[in-house]
Design an enzyme around this catalytic site. Structure first.
Site: not given
Length: 406
Positions: A222, A263-265, A302, A306, A333-334
């Site tokens: 995180g 656990e880095p992503g 994202r 988010y 189309c949004e």
């Protein structure tokens, strides 16, 4: 002109087309090095949280650099095995999956990370103490940006509540379960280094009280990366010094050396990635200018999902003195805003618009919405640019559809 390693974005767009995901493999190695430096002095093991970017070649690069892998589905596990990982190198951390998937994971030989009391009970009933297991604990810490990306707070679906420790222990004793690890993950984008230390100390308390035979403590990840020049990031040096100190003190009191897992992503792949798009249209409306590009929320969700910020530059004219304020919008189309109120050098039709920090949760969350094709992916590593995923075609859109004679 903006370049990635020794390639201008216009040369990449010319050679491979747009929209295009480009990854800097050497940046990934740089991020791995930062983590190893920060936590030097411990028995460190890194597990790449591959949901961030699941291309097999990225997994292979992680394996080449001695990074193991964390998966959240058996499908990701199969990809990891194809990338050369052995099952014991794969930590499987499911959330609310059917028990049939747990059985598949056991058959594959994956390391199990269990995140609910019912699942713990069922694993005990089915396998007894034949499996080494890890327990995912919810430490009741609110960190990691918004609620959408925070996973360690009390109301999160993830993990077993730390308040349920006695119930955990009861099930462990009932089936003589072999608990070899404790795990927590507060969520993405935490800024305060002390937060992971606080979470770690909660796991240490559990270990002392209930679990004398641990092999590792997994503190998740995180770590916040920079999304713009002055962005606040996780202070890795401060975090590393604090964690190393308390972790080594824990090992001394625990009476044995255990491994420290992360656990880095996003931390490993976010900054390596760029989404290259072409400006289809520059539209000047009263009071607002728009740059419409040949991509959108179907390729990078994202910003809309988010409210995340990604720096956007005019890759064809990054240093232009004349600037304008634009909304960078997609072709879906949004309402499809990639960046709002961005002051960048003047854009003209055909310019290459570069969206930065697109390595994590970009392609991996992409879709075929509006029946658009997903982009190609290119890896630049040690100065060589290679396609690692072809651009989709109409055949890909249709291949699983069954056309009826209606």
């Amino acid at each position: 002109m903006f370049s990635i390693q020794n390639y201008t974005v216009e040369s990449l767009a010319s050679q491979f087309g747009t929209p295009l995901y480009v990854y800097d493999g050497n940046k990934i190695e740089e991020q791995i090095g930062k983590m190893r430096t920060a936590f030097a002095g411990t028995n460190l093991k890194l597990k790449y949280a591959c949901k961030a970017l699941t291309n097999i070649n990225i997994m292979k690069l992680m394996r080449k650099n001695g990074v193991d892998i964390d998966v959240v589905s058996t499908q990701e596990a199969h990809l990891a095995i194809l990338a050369g990982y052995q099952p014991h190198q794969i930590q499987y951390t499911p959330s609310g999956v059917a028990f049939a998937e747990i059985q598949e994971a056991v058959a594959l030989g994956l390391r199990m990370n269990l995140d609910s009391l019912p699942l713990l009970e069922k694993v005990g009933q089915t396998y007894g103490n034949s499996l080494p297991v890890c327990l995912r604990i919810n430490p009741h810490i609110m960190e990691g940006g918004t609620l959408k990306i925070s996973t360690g707070h009390k109301d999160s679906k993830f993990g077993i509540s730390i308040e349920q420790a006695p119930e955990i222990y009861e099930i462990v004793q009932k089936y003589d379960l072999k608990v070899v690890g404790l795990h927590q993950h507060t969520g993405s984008d935490f800024k305060n280094a002390n937060v992971i230390i606080s979470a770690a100390e909660k796991l240490f308390d559990l270990a002392f009280k209930y679990f004398p035979n641990l092999e590792f403590i997994d503190l998740g990840s995180g770590f916040k990366v920079a999304y713009h020049e002055d962005d606040h990031i996780t202070d890795m040096d401060k975090l590393g010094k604090g964690v190393v100190k308390v972790f080594n003190e824990f090992c001394a009191q625990y009476g044995k050396e255990v491994e420290l897992w992360f656990e880095p992503g996003k931390f490993l792949v976010s900054e390596c990635g760029y989404l290259l798009t072409s400006a289809n249209v520059v539209k000047h409306n009263p009071g607002r200018n728009f740059v419409g590009v040949d991509s959108g929320l179907n390729h990078l969700i994202r910003p809309m999902m988010y409210d995340s910020y990604h720096e956007i530059i005019n890759g064809s004219n990054p240093d232009g003195e004349e600037k304008e304020k634009y909304d960078i919008v997609g072709y879906i189309c949004e309402t499809d805003t990639l960046g709002k109120d961005r002051t960048i050098p003047t854009v003209k039709e055909g310019d290459i618009i570069v969206i930065k920090n697109a390595g994590a949760y970009g392609f991996s969350m992409a879709s075929n919405y509006n029946s658009r094709f997903r982009p190609a992916e290119v890896l630049i590593y040690n100065g060589a640019a290679q396609v690692i995923r072809k651009r989709e075609t109409m055949e890909d859109i249709l291949k699983n559809q069954i056309v009826l004679d209606i």
